[in-house]
Design an enzyme around this catalytic site. Structure first.
Site, PDB file in Angstrom:
ATOM      1  N   CYS A  65      -2.320  -0.413   7.450  1.00  0.00           N
ATOM      2  CA  CYS A  65      -1.542   0.812   7.222  1.00  0.00           C
ATOM      3  C   CYS A  65      -1.722   1.797   8.369  1.00  0.00           C
ATOM      4  O   CYS A  65      -0.776   2.486   8.756  1.00  0.00           O
ATOM      5  CB  CYS A  65      -1.927   1.459   5.900  1.00  0.00           C
ATOM      6  SG  CYS A  65      -1.278   0.564   4.473  1.00  0.00           S
ATOM      7  N   HIS A 110       0.816  -1.211   0.000  1.00  0.00           N
ATOM      8  CA  HIS A 110       0.000   0.000   0.000  1.00  0.00           C
ATOM      9  C   HIS A 110       0.853   1.265   0.000  1.00  0.00           C
ATOM     10  O   HIS A 110       2.007   1.266   0.441  1.00  0.00           O
ATOM     11  CB  HIS A 110      -0.943  -0.002   1.193  1.00  0.00           C
ATOM     12  CG  HIS A 110      -2.038  -1.005   1.063  1.00  0.00           C
ATOM     13  ND1 HIS A 110      -3.094  -1.081   1.947  1.00  0.00           N
ATOM     14  CD2 HIS A 110      -2.270  -1.978   0.141  1.00  0.00           C
ATOM     15  CE1 HIS A 110      -3.919  -2.044   1.580  1.00  0.00           C
ATOM     16  NE2 HIS A 110      -3.431  -2.613   0.487  1.00  0.00           N
ATOM     17  N   CYS A 130      -6.199   1.673   5.372  1.00  0.00           N
ATOM     18  CA  CYS A 130      -6.740   0.412   5.859  1.00  0.00           C
ATOM     19  C   CYS A 130      -6.212   0.201   7.288  1.00  0.00           C
ATOM     20  O   CYS A 130      -5.322   0.916   7.747  1.00  0.00           O
ATOM     21  CB  CYS A 130      -6.339  -0.741   4.940  1.00  0.00           C
ATOM     22  SG  CYS A 130      -4.572  -1.169   5.019  1.00  0.00           S
ATOM     23  N   GLU A 137       0.752   4.051   1.757  1.00  0.00           N
ATOM     24  CA  GLU A 137       1.210   4.544   3.057  1.00  0.00           C
ATOM     25  C   GLU A 137       2.427   3.752   3.534  1.00  0.00           C
ATOM     26  O   GLU A 137       3.402   4.336   4.027  1.00  0.00           O
ATOM     27  CB  GLU A 137       0.088   4.442   4.105  1.00  0.00           C
ATOM     28  CG  GLU A 137      -1.182   5.165   3.732  1.00  0.00           C
ATOM     29  CD  GLU A 137      -2.199   4.297   2.985  1.00  0.00           C
ATOM     30  OE1 GLU A 137      -3.400   4.580   3.137  1.00  0.00           O
ATOM     31  OE2 GLU A 137      -1.805   3.358   2.269  1.00  0.00           O
TER      32      GLU A 137
END
Length: 153
Positions: free
Chosen positions: A107, A76, A104, A78
């Site tokens: 993260c 992801h 999410c 992040e």
């Protein structure tokens, strides 16, 4: 001559979110293009977008690796921004993160443990739990709504 900002000039949060949106254009998973930007004292420290594990093929090359309705081929945005800072020895504690979608749960945990103190996000993405935990921890989650473009022509 005055120092007053032009009415067309973006404030800092919208400025940084627009850069996060640009970073998202590098994303290699067409299911969701996400960009992230870590900022402290109005300086960009790190960027990240969702893409495959370093050296592995990307979704846009070989397709998605789906598990429980999610593509798990990508790291992801992040997480990639945090990883990029670590790889380059950049301190990110007490920074803000700008991400085009709310993080999410996985993260969110990385963001908090990295010492990031404020999360700016564009669209809401799935995870309600982060909001309750952020409030409990005193972490700000701030939604940035995209401003309409101002043509000065």
């Amino acid at each position: 001559m005055t120092d007053a900002p032009s009415p067309a000039r973006r404030d800092w949060p919208h400025y940084f979110m627009s850069i996060a949106r640009e970073v998202s254009t590098r994303s290699t998973c067409g299911r969701k293009n996400v960009g992230a930007l870590i900022v402290r004292d109005k300086n960009i420290l790190s960027t990240g977008y969702n893409g495959s594990i370093r050296g592995m093929p990307h979704c846009d090359e070989v397709g998605h690796d789906m598990r429980d309705g999610h593509c798990v081929r990508t790291v992801h945005a992040e997480a990639n921004a945090i990883i990029q800072a670590a790889r380059h020895g950049v301190r990110i504690d007490a920074a803000d993160i700008y991400t085009t979608a709310s993080p999410c749960w996985e993260c969110f945990k990385l963001i908090i443990n990295a010492g990031i103190i404020r999360i700016y996000y564009g669209e809401f993405y799935r995870e309600e739990k982060s909001f309750a935990i952020a409030q409990e921890l005193g972490i700000e989650l701030v939604q940035i709504i995209e401003e309409p473009k101002n043509d000065l022509a």
